[in-house]
Write a protein that holds these residues in place. Structure first.
Motif, PDB file in Angstrom:
ATOM      1  N   UNK A 203       0.731  -1.325  -0.193  1.00 50.31           N
ATOM      2  CA  UNK A 203       0.000   0.074  -0.160  1.00 50.31           C
ATOM      3  C   UNK A 203       0.883   1.439  -0.111  1.00 50.31           C
ATOM      4  N   UNK A 204       2.184   1.245  -0.228  1.00 52.06           N
ATOM      5  CA  UNK A 204       3.132   2.386  -0.424  1.00 52.06           C
ATOM      6  C   UNK A 204       2.389   3.421  -1.325  1.00 52.06           C
ATOM      7  N   UNK A 205       1.728   3.109  -2.276  1.00 53.23           N
ATOM      8  CA  UNK A 205       1.160   4.397  -3.165  1.00 53.23           C
ATOM      9  C   UNK A 205       0.028   4.937  -2.517  1.00 53.23           C
ATOM     10  N   UNK A 206      -0.515   4.555  -1.479  1.00 56.47           N
ATOM     11  CA  UNK A 206      -1.923   4.913  -1.116  1.00 56.47           C
ATOM     12  C   UNK A 206      -1.367   6.059   0.314  1.00 56.47           C
ATOM     13  N   UNK A 207      -2.069   7.085   0.154  1.00 55.04           N
ATOM     14  CA  UNK A 207      -1.995   8.137   1.134  1.00 55.04           C
ATOM     15  C   UNK A 207      -2.671   7.689   2.461  1.00 55.04           C
ATOM     16  N   UNK A 208      -2.351   8.551   3.412  1.00 56.69           N
ATOM     17  CA  UNK A 208      -3.226   8.306   4.861  1.00 56.69           C
ATOM     18  C   UNK A 208      -2.750   7.075   5.514  1.00 56.69           C
ATOM     19  N   UNK A 209      -3.925   6.423   6.275  1.00 60.20           N
ATOM     20  CA  UNK A 209      -3.808   5.353   7.282  1.00 60.20           C
ATOM     21  C   UNK A 209      -4.722   4.367   7.071  1.00 60.20           C
ATOM     22  N   UNK A 210      -4.490   3.134   6.977  1.00 57.91           N
ATOM     23  CA  UNK A 210      -5.470   1.968   6.924  1.00 57.91           C
ATOM     24  C   UNK A 210      -6.652   2.179   7.949  1.00 57.91           C
ATOM     25  N   UNK A 211      -7.388   1.548   7.523  1.00 55.08           N
ATOM     26  CA  UNK A 211      -8.677   1.327   8.535  1.00 55.08           C
ATOM     27  C   UNK A 211      -8.614   0.145   9.434  1.00 55.08           C
ATOM     28  N   UNK A 212      -9.015   0.273  10.756  1.00 51.57           N
ATOM     29  CA  UNK A 212      -9.031  -0.572  11.849  1.00 51.57           C
ATOM     30  C   UNK A 212     -10.074  -1.509  11.416  1.00 51.57           C
ATOM     31  N   UNK A 213      -9.731  -2.954  11.923  1.00 57.39           N
ATOM     32  CA  UNK A 213     -10.877  -4.103  11.872  1.00 57.39           C
ATOM     33  C   UNK A 213     -11.953  -3.592  12.679  1.00 57.39           C
ATOM     34  N   UNK A 214     -11.758  -2.879  13.803  1.00 54.84           N
ATOM     35  CA  UNK A 214     -12.960  -2.723  14.639  1.00 54.84           C
ATOM     36  C   UNK A 214     -13.710  -1.687  14.062  1.00 54.84           C
ATOM     37  N   UNK A 215     -13.118  -0.573  13.263  1.00 51.49           N
ATOM     38  CA  UNK A 215     -14.330   0.154  12.413  1.00 51.49           C
ATOM     39  C   UNK A 215     -14.922  -0.667  11.354  1.00 51.49           C
ATOM     40  N   UNK A 216     -14.323  -1.963  10.852  1.00 47.22           N
ATOM     41  CA  UNK A 216     -15.120  -2.448   9.834  1.00 47.22           C
ATOM     42  C   UNK A 216     -16.262  -3.372  10.449  1.00 47.22           C
ATOM     43  N   UNK A 368     -14.753  -3.154   4.689  1.00 47.05           N
ATOM     44  CA  UNK A 368     -13.243  -3.751   4.448  1.00 47.05           C
ATOM     45  C   UNK A 368     -12.111  -3.052   4.702  1.00 47.05           C
ATOM     46  N   UNK A 369     -11.303  -3.526   5.307  1.00 49.14           N
ATOM     47  CA  UNK A 369     -10.172  -2.750   5.595  1.00 49.14           C
ATOM     48  C   UNK A 369      -8.971  -3.629   4.884  1.00 49.14           C
ATOM     49  N   UNK A 370      -7.975  -2.860   4.497  1.00 41.57           N
ATOM     50  CA  UNK A 370      -6.628  -3.592   4.014  1.00 41.57           C
ATOM     51  C   UNK A 370      -5.702  -4.079   5.288  1.00 41.57           C
ATOM     52  N   UNK A 371      -4.979  -5.148   4.995  1.00 39.63           N
ATOM     53  CA  UNK A 371      -4.079  -5.333   6.103  1.00 39.63           C
ATOM     54  C   UNK A 371      -2.727  -4.925   5.830  1.00 39.63           C
ATOM     55  N   UNK A 372      -2.653  -3.930   5.111  1.00 35.21           N
ATOM     56  CA  UNK A 372      -1.338  -3.429   4.637  1.00 35.21           C
ATOM     57  C   UNK A 372      -0.971  -2.048   5.184  1.00 35.21           C
ATOM     58  N   UNK A 373       0.034  -1.474   5.412  1.00 35.32           N
ATOM     59  CA  UNK A 373       0.204  -0.256   5.610  1.00 35.32           C
ATOM     60  C   UNK A 373       0.195   0.851   4.720  1.00 35.32           C
ATOM     61  N   UNK A 374      -0.456   1.935   4.914  1.00 44.92           N
ATOM     62  CA  UNK A 374      -0.561   3.213   4.103  1.00 44.92           C
ATOM     63  C   UNK A 374       0.652   3.945   4.407  1.00 44.92           C
ATOM     64  N   UNK A 375       0.699   5.079   3.597  1.00 38.74           N
ATOM     65  CA  UNK A 375       2.140   5.985   3.706  1.00 38.74           C
ATOM     66  C   UNK A 375       2.164   6.556   5.176  1.00 38.74           C
ATOM     67  N   UNK A 376       1.223   6.977   6.040  1.00 40.84           N
ATOM     68  CA  UNK A 376       1.562   7.491   7.233  1.00 40.84           C
ATOM     69  C   UNK A 376       1.934   6.274   8.267  1.00 40.84           C
ATOM     70  N   UNK A 377       1.577   5.234   8.093  1.00 47.10           N
ATOM     71  CA  UNK A 377       2.043   4.140   8.940  1.00 47.10           C
ATOM     72  C   UNK A 377       3.386   3.728   8.409  1.00 47.10           C
ATOM     73  N   UNK A 378       3.645   3.773   7.115  1.00 46.78           N
ATOM     74  CA  UNK A 378       5.310   3.631   6.932  1.00 46.78           C
ATOM     75  C   UNK A 378       6.144   4.427   7.674  1.00 46.78           C
ATOM     76  N   UNK A 379       5.745   5.640   7.426  1.00 46.66           N
ATOM     77  CA  UNK A 379       6.484   6.950   7.729  1.00 46.66           C
ATOM     78  C   UNK A 379       6.746   6.782   9.412  1.00 46.66           C
ATOM     79  N   UNK A 380       5.577   6.345  10.319  1.00 53.01           N
ATOM     80  CA  UNK A 380       5.702   6.261  11.492  1.00 53.01           C
ATOM     81  C   UNK A 380       6.686   5.043  12.053  1.00 53.01           C
TER      82      UNK A 380
END
Length: 536
Positions: A203-216, A368-380
């Motif tokens: 998910x490196x091309x995806x901006x922001x943060x992935x969604x939590x399974x609890x939100x799903x 649905x939520x992806x199981x992979x990190x988006x850009x904010x998570x990678x940076x963190x």
């Protein structure tokens, strides 16, 4: 690119990475590390070949490099139990002939796929946070969150070098089931000094943060509870948190759960055995489900990727042996389309819409939520680990490139690696050469090279058909052409003319003549078999 020098293959003074699957592609993850003559492999997954004869074929990484270069693994270590990380084990583990290290959930699913009639190498159960000495490496399993229980990153020490192999991960404060992300341990690794990260790029091309399974889980409850008719949810069977959430939704909406698909049942039993689905309602059989009122039914099924033999495709095409969809039923696609499956998913969606069902996807509901990190998570993560270098893997080139660009903006040295390339990991990143690599196609219990003559014949059969000619005593001719819509009477007449020319029938020459005639008359190049039955 030339083959790496022998000294780096068998006596590397610095740790090196050799991906044989998963670098520059989706699936078939198989990453080798070497240091001072010791080799370990991380994961051993399956992939898919979309142009295989008859449709999509299952593939596994080729072991040609290990065979040709005399590489013997000290161990195979598993990050988590998704099929793109463990799916090749039934086909390759006996050939690798090395111990395997995995968590209880992964071991349960691996053993479930192994042939009990065979003798398999030793399997060791790992404990989170403990370090294991394997050859010249020391490996620690670091808990991470992902779309399956018991997912781990690996802290790999080689001499005074520290490598962090991320595995598949995301930052999820509420994963639903299983452990959380070991944030404090990752921060501690950063203080120790991480030389290089080998990291998930999905998910490196995806901006922001992935969604939590609890939100799903909340989104599924909000979406399903008001629905009036039968509810059908298709998701990845390995997402145990999603199954647990759907079980709660079924209880809250007073619906009975039915599981459809072999892999759904297999993962359900694994989840129960490992204590992750203790509160899940007892599923009812498909035959019993058909007698319930529509508003009391919730089917959870496989097939979100449009697989033609999976449960949802069978329902969409009216081929399921026990159940059928009706107009007004609600179908939820609680999954992301994996790259390469777009056409199959489009066919599935069109088939569902023809049945006049209410189709709900992640585009119009939080299901649905992806199981992979988006850009904010990678940076963190890089703020925690403070790595000197990054090798992006687990993705196609565009994913790797986006990952590298993000890391370079943070001052991290990067190199994109492809399958088959030996990469020196310290004190700098350097390509050392290329080894044989590729895929083997799973053919029942056999493994075939994708360019084998047998597969070429199957492609010819699928695209051009089969023509079989049998010439018996007295020049009698029998023609069979399964799958071909041809003027066999004209062909029979032409054959009789050739046989009456006075020249003895020669199968090889007649085959060449038939190939030319079929192309000139029909524009087809079928696979041709000529049998000459001698006089008794």
């Amino acid at each position: 690119m030339k083959q790496p020098p022998d000294e780096w293959l068998h006596h590397a003074k610095e740790p090196c990475l050799l991906p044989l699957g998963g670098a520059g592609e989706i699936g078939a993850n198989f990453y080798l590390y070497t240091y001072q003559g010791s080799w370990i492999a991380v994961d051993c997954g399956q992939g898919f070949l979309n142009d295989a004869p008859g449709g999509t074929g299952t593939t596994v990484p080729s072991l040609d490099a290990l065979i040709d270069l005399g590489i013997q693994l000290d161990a195979l270590v598993i990050t988590h139990a998704h099929e793109d990380h463990i799916g090749a084990l039934p086909h390759l583990w006996s050939r690798l002939n090395c111990p395997l290290y995995a968590t209880p959930f992964a071991q349960h699913l691996i053993r479930d796929r192994l042939d009990n009639r065979q003798t398999w190498p030793a399997m060791h159960q790992v404990v989170a946070g403990q370090s294991y000495r394997i050859g010249m490496f020391e490996v620690e399993w670091i808990p991470v969150t992902h779309s399956i229980p018991e997912a781990f990153g690996l802290a790999i020490k080689a001499g005074d070098r520290l490598i962090y192999h991320t595995g598949d991960w995301k930052i999820d404060p509420s994963p639903g089931v299983g452990h959380g992300l070991a944030t404090s341990r990752l921060q501690a690794l950063g203080r120790e000094g991480v030389d290089v990260v080998v990291g998930d790029s999905t998910n490196a091309p995806v901006a922001g943060h992935s969604v939590s399974e609890q939100q799903v889980a909340q989104g599924l409850a909000k979406t399903i509870q008001p629905l009036e008719h039968r509810v059908v949810v298709s998701c990845f069977a390995s997402n145990i948190a999603r199954l647990a959430a759907l079980g709660k939704v079924a209880q809250q909406s007073q619906r009975f759960v039915t599981l459809l698909g072999r892999s759904m049942w297999r993962l359900y039993h694994a989840g129960k055995a490992c204590g992750y689905l203790n509160d899940f309602p007892n599923p009812i059989s498909p035959r019993d489900a058909g007698f319930l009122p529509r508003h009391e039914q919730l089917w959870i099924c496989t097939g979100s990727q449009g697989e033609p033999e999976a449960a949802l495709s069978r329902l969409a095409t009216g081929l399921h042996p026990s159940l059928e969809l009706e107009a007004g039923d609600h179908v939820l696609l609680s999954a992301k389309t994996i790259p390469g499956n777009e056409l199959a998913v489009e066919r599935l969606i069109n088939a569902l819409l023809r049945l006049k069902v209410d189709l709900i996807t992640s585009r119009n509901a939080l299901i649905h939520a992806s199981g992979h990190p988006c850009q904010e998570e990678l940076a963190l993560l890089y703020d925690w680990l403070k790595p000197k270098r990054l090798v992006p893997v687990h993705g196609e080139f565009r994913h790797q490139q986006a990952h590298a660009q993000l890391a370079m903006r943070k001052g991290i040295e990067c190199q994109i690696v492809s399958d088959g390339e030996l990469m020196q990991l310290a004190p700098t990143l350097q390509r050392l050469g290329e080894v044989p690599h590729g895929r083997w196609l799973v053919d029942g219990h056999r493994l075939l090279a994708p360019d084998s003559a047998l597969l070429d014949q199957r492609r010819q059969l699928a695209e051009q058909g089969l023509l079989q000619v049998r010439i018996g005593p007295g020049d009698t001719v029998k023609i069979q052409a399964p799958g071909l819509s041809l003027d066999l009477a004209t062909l029979h007449q032409w054959l009789q003319t050739q046989l009456q020319s006075g020249t003895p029938a020669n199968p090889s020459r007649l085959k060449v003549q038939l190939e030319r005639w079929c192309w000139q008359q029909w524009g087809k190049r079928p696979l041709i078999l000529v049998d000459l039955i001698p006089n008794e």
